[in-house]
Structure formats: C-alpha cells, structure tokens
Design a protein around this motif. Structure first.
Motif, PDB file in Angstrom:
ATOM      1  N   UNK A  12      -1.905   9.724  -7.029  1.00  0.00           N
ATOM      2  CA  UNK A  12      -1.578  10.959  -7.905  1.00  0.00           C
ATOM      3  C   UNK A  12      -1.807  10.954  -9.325  1.00  0.00           C
ATOM      4  N   UNK A  13      -1.620   9.733  -9.980  1.00  0.00           N
ATOM      5  CA  UNK A  13      -2.045   9.815 -11.393  1.00  0.00           C
ATOM      6  C   UNK A  13      -3.555   9.992 -11.556  1.00  0.00           C
ATOM      7  N   UNK A  14      -4.363   9.496 -10.664  1.00  0.00           N
ATOM      8  CA  UNK A  14      -5.759   9.902 -10.544  1.00  0.00           C
ATOM      9  C   UNK A  14      -6.126  11.237 -10.298  1.00  0.00           C
ATOM     10  N   UNK A  15      -5.459  11.876  -9.381  1.00  0.00           N
ATOM     11  CA  UNK A  15      -5.831  13.074  -8.934  1.00  0.00           C
ATOM     12  C   UNK A  15      -5.604  14.313  -9.546  1.00  0.00           C
ATOM     13  N   UNK A  16      -4.275  14.128 -10.637  1.00  0.00           N
ATOM     14  CA  UNK A  16      -4.056  15.342 -11.454  1.00  0.00           C
ATOM     15  C   UNK A  16      -5.095  15.442 -12.441  1.00  0.00           C
ATOM     16  N   UNK A  17      -5.311  14.585 -13.113  1.00  0.00           N
ATOM     17  CA  UNK A  17      -6.660  14.943 -14.115  1.00  0.00           C
ATOM     18  C   UNK A  17      -8.023  15.269 -13.213  1.00  0.00           C
ATOM     19  N   UNK A  18      -8.256  14.665 -12.060  1.00  0.00           N
ATOM     20  CA  UNK A  18      -9.356  15.015 -11.214  1.00  0.00           C
ATOM     21  C   UNK A  18      -9.109  16.437 -10.986  1.00  0.00           C
ATOM     22  N   UNK A  19      -8.280  16.963 -10.375  1.00  0.00           N
ATOM     23  CA  UNK A  19      -8.080  18.430 -10.116  1.00  0.00           C
ATOM     24  C   UNK A  19      -8.130  19.216 -11.402  1.00  0.00           C
ATOM     25  N   UNK A  20      -7.426  19.084 -12.347  1.00  0.00           N
ATOM     26  CA  UNK A  20      -7.632  20.007 -13.445  1.00  0.00           C
ATOM     27  C   UNK A  20      -9.198  19.777 -14.095  1.00  0.00           C
ATOM     28  N   UNK A  21      -9.746  18.839 -14.295  1.00  0.00           N
ATOM     29  CA  UNK A  21     -11.165  18.612 -14.617  1.00  0.00           C
ATOM     30  C   UNK A  21     -12.057  19.511 -13.684  1.00  0.00           C
ATOM     31  N   UNK A  22     -11.996  19.212 -12.514  1.00  0.00           N
ATOM     32  CA  UNK A  22     -12.731  20.026 -11.399  1.00  0.00           C
ATOM     33  C   UNK A  22     -12.672  21.403 -11.479  1.00  0.00           C
ATOM     34  N   UNK A  23     -11.156  22.057 -11.600  1.00  0.00           N
ATOM     35  CA  UNK A  23     -10.845  23.318 -11.597  1.00  0.00           C
ATOM     36  C   UNK A  23     -11.524  23.845 -12.866  1.00  0.00           C
ATOM     37  N   UNK A  24     -11.706  23.074 -13.953  1.00  0.00           N
ATOM     38  CA  UNK A  24     -12.070  23.618 -15.387  1.00  0.00           C
ATOM     39  C   UNK A  24     -13.538  23.873 -15.159  1.00  0.00           C
ATOM     40  N   UNK A  25     -14.147  22.819 -14.606  1.00  0.00           N
ATOM     41  CA  UNK A  25     -15.596  22.687 -14.680  1.00  0.00           C
ATOM     42  C   UNK A  25     -16.049  23.709 -13.519  1.00  0.00           C
ATOM     43  N   UNK A  26     -15.329  23.830 -12.504  1.00  0.00           N
ATOM     44  CA  UNK A  26     -15.648  24.808 -11.722  1.00  0.00           C
ATOM     45  C   UNK A  26     -15.597  26.346 -12.094  1.00  0.00           C
ATOM     46  N   UNK A  27     -14.673  26.515 -13.074  1.00  0.00           N
ATOM     47  CA  UNK A  27     -14.397  27.997 -13.608  1.00  0.00           C
ATOM     48  C   UNK A  27     -15.464  28.093 -14.638  1.00  0.00           C
ATOM     49  N   UNK A  28     -15.712  26.974 -15.592  1.00  0.00           N
ATOM     50  CA  UNK A  28     -16.858  27.216 -16.341  1.00  0.00           C
ATOM     51  C   UNK A  28     -18.281  27.563 -15.791  1.00  0.00           C
ATOM     52  N   UNK A  29     -18.673  26.885 -14.797  1.00  0.00           N
ATOM     53  CA  UNK A  29     -19.928  27.103 -14.152  1.00  0.00           C
ATOM     54  C   UNK A  29     -20.112  28.336 -13.291  1.00  0.00           C
ATOM     55  N   UNK A  30     -18.835  28.984 -12.639  1.00  0.00           N
ATOM     56  CA  UNK A  30     -18.911  30.390 -11.878  1.00  0.00           C
ATOM     57  C   UNK A  30     -18.585  31.383 -12.882  1.00  0.00           C
ATOM     58  N   UNK A  45       0.779  -1.321  -0.163  1.00  0.00           N
ATOM     59  CA  UNK A  45      -0.047  -0.082  -0.126  1.00  0.00           C
ATOM     60  C   UNK A  45       0.776   1.347   0.126  1.00  0.00           C
ATOM     61  N   UNK A  46       2.221   1.147   0.413  1.00  0.00           N
ATOM     62  CA  UNK A  46       2.830   2.324   0.252  1.00  0.00           C
ATOM     63  C   UNK A  46       3.337   2.946  -1.090  1.00  0.00           C
ATOM     64  N   UNK A  47       2.869   2.026  -2.107  1.00  0.00           N
ATOM     65  CA  UNK A  47       3.004   2.581  -3.384  1.00  0.00           C
ATOM     66  C   UNK A  47       1.618   3.215  -3.778  1.00  0.00           C
ATOM     67  N   UNK A  48       0.715   3.233  -3.398  1.00  0.00           N
ATOM     68  CA  UNK A  48      -0.675   3.527  -3.790  1.00  0.00           C
ATOM     69  C   UNK A  48      -0.841   5.232  -3.801  1.00  0.00           C
ATOM     70  N   UNK A  49       0.067   5.984  -2.982  1.00  0.00           N
ATOM     71  CA  UNK A  49      -0.104   7.303  -3.220  1.00  0.00           C
ATOM     72  C   UNK A  49       0.294   7.772  -4.757  1.00  0.00           C
ATOM     73  N   UNK A  50       1.217   6.823  -5.427  1.00  0.00           N
ATOM     74  CA  UNK A  50       1.687   7.259  -6.700  1.00  0.00           C
ATOM     75  C   UNK A  50       0.605   6.969  -7.726  1.00  0.00           C
TER      76      UNK A  50
END
Length: 171
Positions: free
Chosen positions: A138-156, A130-135
């Motif tokens: 991270x691979x999942x969170x980078x596109x999630x953050x970018x997508x959530x940020x862009x959607x939030x910007x578009x909606x607001x 499980x010590x490798x799971x943060x990597x």
C-alpha cells in the motif's frame, strides 16, 4: 497513424486498464491466485502445501502482466511525445511497479503456502510474516497510482493547436 490518433488509442487502453485492473483487479486476482480456504483443511503433508502454492505461480505471472498494461501505455506515450521530465517520472513509476509486483507476488505466494494458518507446522515462521506485506504494498502503490494517474492525464490531454488540425481557421 498520426501522433494524436496514437495518443488517443493509448488513452482508450490506459484509462480502463488503470481503473479496472489496478482498482478492482487486486480483489479478483487475490482470490484466484491463492489456495482456496476449502482446500486448505484437506492438505496434510508439506509436499501438498508446496504443490498448491506452486500452482498459483502462473496466475501470479499473468496478474503482473495484466497490471503492467498501464505502465506499458505510459512508456509508449513517452515514445510518441518524448519529454525528459516525464521520462524520469515514468522510470520512477516502473521502479515502484516492479517493487510492488515482487512484494505482491511474495505476499500471495506466502498466503498460499501458509494457507490461512494450516501450513505453519511445515514451513518457516518467516512465511507468516508475509501477512504484513499488504501494508508495504500500500505504501508503494499510493504514490504509484498518483504518479500513473497524473502522467496518464498529462499524456492524454490535447496539447496541439486545434486551428492547425483543421488546416485553417475555426468556424
């Protein structure tokens, strides 16, 4: 409440929760949702390690509920201003969030179970992986953050005509 006011209210909730919970929260919640390094050397039996790891489960559940606030805001924004293209992107956000939440919970639970290496004789070596799971997270969170940020910007962003809101012409 009109749609513009509801969108503004959601923006007031979305942006702080996105930055504080998603950017700063992981550091705080990781410390709160794992067995402390001072407790680990005191644990001697498998049942004690298991009890300490299971005690972290309520914090993991709370953590994921708090992390879900920006996703909930995106879903509510989509209900106010429906758009099929954004709905598909929100669905992608939800899938990425769920995968990230599960992987993060397994990582934090495994960290508590292994307890910085003290629990290894008691549990399968798979928990050490499980010590490798943060990597992976991270691979999942980078596109999630970018997508959530862009959607939030578009909606607001304001999409309506300011002349129409004032009921006539601009001064």
């Amino acid at each position: 409440m009109n749609a513009l006011a509801a969108r503004a209210l959601l923006a007031v909730v979305f942006w702080p929760s996105l930055f504080f919970f998603w950017c700063l929260g992981p550091f705080v919640f990781f410390l709160l949702s794992t067995t402390s390094s001072q407790v680990c050397p005191l644990l001697e039996r498998r049942a004690q390690f298991l009890a300490m790891a299971n005690a972290t489960l309520p914090m993991l559940a709370l953590q994921n509920l708090i992390y879900a606030i920006p996703i909930i805001c995106l879903m509510l924004w989509n209900r106010i201003v429906p758009e099929p293209a954004r709905a598909k992107r929100i669905l992608t956000c939800i899938k990425l969030f769920l995968a990230s939440a599960v992987i993060g919970a397994v990582w934090e639970y495994g960290s508590s179970l292994i307890c910085d290496g003290y629990g290894q004789p008691f549990f399968s070596s798979a928990w050490g992986m499980t010590s490798y799971l943060p990597m992976v997270n991270l691979v999942l969170n980078i596109p999630l953050y970018v997508l959530a940020f862009s959607l939030g910007r578009a909606f607001s962003m304001r999409e309506d005509d300011p002349v129409q809101d004032q009921g006539g012409t601009l001064p």
